[in-house]
Design an enzyme around this catalytic site. Structure first.
Site, PDB file in Angstrom:
ATOM      1  N   THR A 260       0.827  -1.209   0.000  1.00 14.00           N
ATOM      2  CA  THR A 260       0.000   0.000   0.000  1.00 14.00           C
ATOM      3  C   THR A 260       0.864   1.263   0.000  1.00 14.00           C
ATOM      4  O   THR A 260       2.079   1.184   0.176  1.00 14.00           O
ATOM      5  CB  THR A 260      -0.880   0.036   1.268  1.00 14.00           C
ATOM      6  OG1 THR A 260      -0.028   0.024   2.431  1.00 14.00           O
ATOM      7  CG2 THR A 260      -1.789  -1.170   1.326  1.00 14.00           C
ATOM      8  N   ASP A 261       0.221   2.413  -0.201  1.00 15.21           N
ATOM      9  CA  ASP A 261       0.933   3.679  -0.090  1.00 15.21           C
ATOM     10  C   ASP A 261       0.137   4.665   0.756  1.00 15.21           C
ATOM     11  O   ASP A 261      -0.928   4.332   1.276  1.00 15.21           O
ATOM     12  CB  ASP A 261       1.285   4.249  -1.469  1.00 15.21           C
ATOM     13  CG  ASP A 261       0.066   4.720  -2.260  1.00 15.21           C
ATOM     14  OD1 ASP A 261      -0.994   4.977  -1.663  1.00 15.21           O
ATOM     15  OD2 ASP A 261       0.181   4.844  -3.488  1.00 15.21           O
ATOM     16  N   ALA A 262       0.669   5.880   0.900  1.00 12.93           N
ATOM     17  CA  ALA A 262       0.076   6.874   1.795  1.00 12.93           C
ATOM     18  C   ALA A 262      -1.333   7.275   1.373  1.00 12.93           C
ATOM     19  O   ALA A 262      -2.064   7.891   2.151  1.00 12.93           O
ATOM     20  CB  ALA A 262       0.974   8.109   1.891  1.00 12.93           C
TER      21      ALA A 262
END
Lengths: 156, 156, 156, 156
Positions: B30-32
């Protein structure tokens, strides 16, 4: 240690509507085939788009915090023509093609750089369709300021 | 600890010419933005292709060691329709479309799985052009055995 | 395609207080040295901790959404004894050592699996200090339910 | 486009025996918790070690091709004190502590950089034990030239 001596992470530079940004290939980017793992070119391309936005005065973190807006890749067409290897320097060139509503089209090319000269043929090319999306993942029109900035990048 | 109790990493399974393989979304993916980072779907897709090959009796490490041959992605067209999130289970479906000389065409779709049911609409779709390449990066014809295996996968 | 036939992503299993979970090494995990890139073992270890939590009935996404709590690694000591390669299967074994306030101590070992047999010597070992943190990054006591679950995992 | 205008990827700089190198945090480095994924700090640290070697005139790709030698991490102790976020600039400081036979000890600290000023407290600290290994993964003495270079870096 004098902090000023250390180079800041580069943001690249713009010549007309073309943005250029260089990345170095590290072990983390390669795979057991001895070359850059194919998905990692998309990371290099995204770093370049981020720096292009930064040069345009658009901070993605601020845009997300203040406007609740981020960019999402809707579609990408990637052509892999030649592999890059450990220690290579790559130049990522980015050009915007169109900005309309919530949609931005862009094209990016990655070239090898040898002795500070950019090679004639690209290694990897990306054609991208990006969308500006809001907090709940829905497309939202780009903020006026951002759209104007992009349009100026298209004209010059 | 009884090693037999622990599930082996799954290889997925084939129904006709369609291969299915499931992956779990972890923090690393995942990312921010709270969703899977776009380039990581290409990793999920490559895991599925590897397991498809394994089910066909083709070990990529053996192929590389014995025949000096590996697969390279030449082109991919990726459509991102809906984002996946932390803890999601995704099913990657893979179908071969054509095998000719050194070239293999494939299509892959990633679906969310909820309560062991695959959702109706795909999240991400990839259309791929792969090439079998030799030790020096040149395209080489697929070994007869591999080509035959692929052709059987196409027919059924 | 019959979705039921496809193996779910494994969650591993527990024997006493020891949790076991297997991962496959793909191209994405390796580097130009032909072995798994050192930082990627930390990803394998984190996947195993996530599945350990899941087996305990603790979903990290729910914990984050409902309680605003997540786990952060405060300290890790990693010993690398032998490298893993493409196509290897690794078993990650996880054991909790102590739970106190906002702090959890754990130890993890990664072993190669050959012909479904776990090798005698570990490849990589991690000693970890984890903290449960709240929305603003501050340490917060683990929810009672989670602490009780962990304590049961310690006793058995 | 004038290639000379575009900044080369930085190699950092040395002040005495301390090497400094800056990295930017991109989406790819973050996770759904909104911060840098813990394993990715190890990537930043490895980039810095690579650039430190480059400044010392040691190209890892050449070393691998000519001498069949690479560096492997044997042990690392990582302390995570404060998280970095999207768009942050981090300075990685690297210091060698000892070179003996096939072994190199190093320490690295990651600091946030705000308005080109390095913050007082580090975010992440790594203590590393590295080994030079040959083609078959066995430890081999560092080439004389490399050992001398390292010793000079220790003295100054």
């Amino acid at each position: 240690m004098n902090a000023v001596e250390i180079g800041e992470p580069a943001s690249g530079s713009c010549a007309g509507s073309l943005h250029g940004f260089r990345v170095r290939v590290y072990y983390e980017d390669t795979d057991a085939g001895g070359i850059v793992y194919h998905a990692n070119y998309l990371k290099f391309a995204e770093r370049a788009r981020t720096e292009f936005l930064r040069l345009c005065g658009i901070g993605q973190d601020a845009m997300r915090t203040e406007n609740g807006i981020g960019f999402a890749v809707r579609r990408c067409v990637v052509d892999f023509q030649a592999p890059a290897r450990l220690d290579d320097v790559l130049e990522v060139r980015t050009r915007l093609h169109g900005v309309k509503g919530a949609r931005v089209n862009a094209e990016q090319w990655l070239y090898k750089v040898m002795d500070n000269k950019v090679e004639h043929d690209w290694c990897v090319r990306l054609k991208l369709e990006l969308a500006s999306i809001g907090r709940y993942g829905r497309p939202v029109r780009l903020p006026e300021r951002v759209r104007e900035t992009f349009k100026m990048a298209l004209v010059t």
